[in-house]
Scaffold this active site. Structure first.
Site, mmCIF file in Angstrom:
data_model
loop_
_atom_site.group_PDB
_atom_site.id
_atom_site.type_symbol
_atom_site.label_atom_id
_atom_site.label_comp_id
_atom_site.label_asym_id
_atom_site.label_seq_id
_atom_site.Cartn_x
_atom_site.Cartn_y
_atom_site.Cartn_z
ATOM 1 C CB CYS A 41 -65.608 -42.911 21.099
ATOM 2 S SG CYS A 41 -64.788 -42.383 22.629
ATOM 3 N NE ARG A 45 -67.400 -48.264 28.047
ATOM 4 C CZ ARG A 45 -68.033 -47.319 28.738
ATOM 5 N NH1 ARG A 45 -68.850 -47.655 29.705
ATOM 6 N NH2 ARG A 45 -67.850 -46.045 28.453
ATOM 7 C CG HIS A 97 -69.654 -44.370 23.347
ATOM 8 N ND1 HIS A 97 -69.503 -44.642 24.692
ATOM 9 C CD2 HIS A 97 -68.547 -43.669 22.991
ATOM 10 C CE1 HIS A 97 -68.348 -44.149 25.107
ATOM 11 N NE2 HIS A 97 -67.753 -43.549 24.097
HETATM 12 ZN ZN ZN Z 1 -66.314 -42.081 24.215
#
Ligand code: ZN
Length: 208
Positions: A41, A45, A97
């Site tokens: 993604c 983070r 995630h």
């Molecule tokens: Zn994501």
């Protein structure tokens, strides 16, 4: 974030690499031979190399919103074909995630403009697994499960491609589904039974 600091950081990074090996960049310039294609993604983070402890040259990376593998997305399909057919990677990882904003958006009813067709693919994952997901009362658990099921379905999408089918047959390439837990930093292997899915879907999607 101070963008001037980026260039200072870069100088410090070059220095740290040259301290270990003075021919580090000479070697890096010679070419790449990664073993792994990582599809993750775009979330800031969830870094690709850092969370795996991988070094430059070790991982071929593609990132988009919610780590999607969409058959008509020229970008992801070019990456997959280049990595599999030319770089000859032996592993492809789809890494989702928890707390994924893309997955969250697909769980809500809102018109998000240009994002609608992209998120539609995640809504399709929800539809395929509606029975399992609607049986989960806890909204957070449902959200986490959709993240996992989305990873699984993107792995299945990879298996539907001729490049992956051919590389599996020729050299035993494998597809893996992982989830990164942003709350703990832990990387979780969903242990997707790649060969089972491959055999299940080959009846319909056999291309090679
Ligand atoms: Zn994501």
């Amino acid at each position: 974030m101070d963008l001037n600091k980026v260039f200072e950081n870069n100088k410090a990074w070059i220095k740290s690499k040259l301290e270990v090996r003075d021919d580090y960049f000479e070697n890096l310039g010679k070419g790449q031979n990664p073993e792994l294609l990582y599809i993750g993604c775009s979330d800031s983070r969830v870094t690709a190399e850092e969370l795996m402890g991988a070094q430059p040259g070790e991982v071929f990376v593609h990132r988009n919103i919610a780590n999607m593998v969409i058959s008509i997305d020229l970008n992801v399909m070019s990456v997959v074909n280049y990595a599999v057919d030319h770089l000859k990677v032996n592993h492809i990882v789809v890494c989702g995630h928890y707390a994924c904003g893309g997955v969250k958006a697909a769980m809500q009813s809102a018109d998000l403009g240009i994002l609608n067709p992209w998120l539609r693919n995640i809504r399709d994952v929800y539809r395929i697994h509606k029975k399992e997901l609607t049986a989960i009362d806890d909204e957070e658990k449902k959200y986490d499960r959709l993240v996992e099921l989305n990873v699984k379905e993107q792995c299945v999408n990879l298996i539907k491609t001729a490049a992956v089918q051919k590389a599996y047959r020729d050299r035993g390439l494998k597809v893996h589904g992982w989830v990164f837990d942003v709350h703990t930093g832990k990387l979780i292997d969903l242990k997707i039974d790649f060969e089972k899915y491959l055999h299940d879907i080959m009846e319909i999607y056999h291309l090679d």
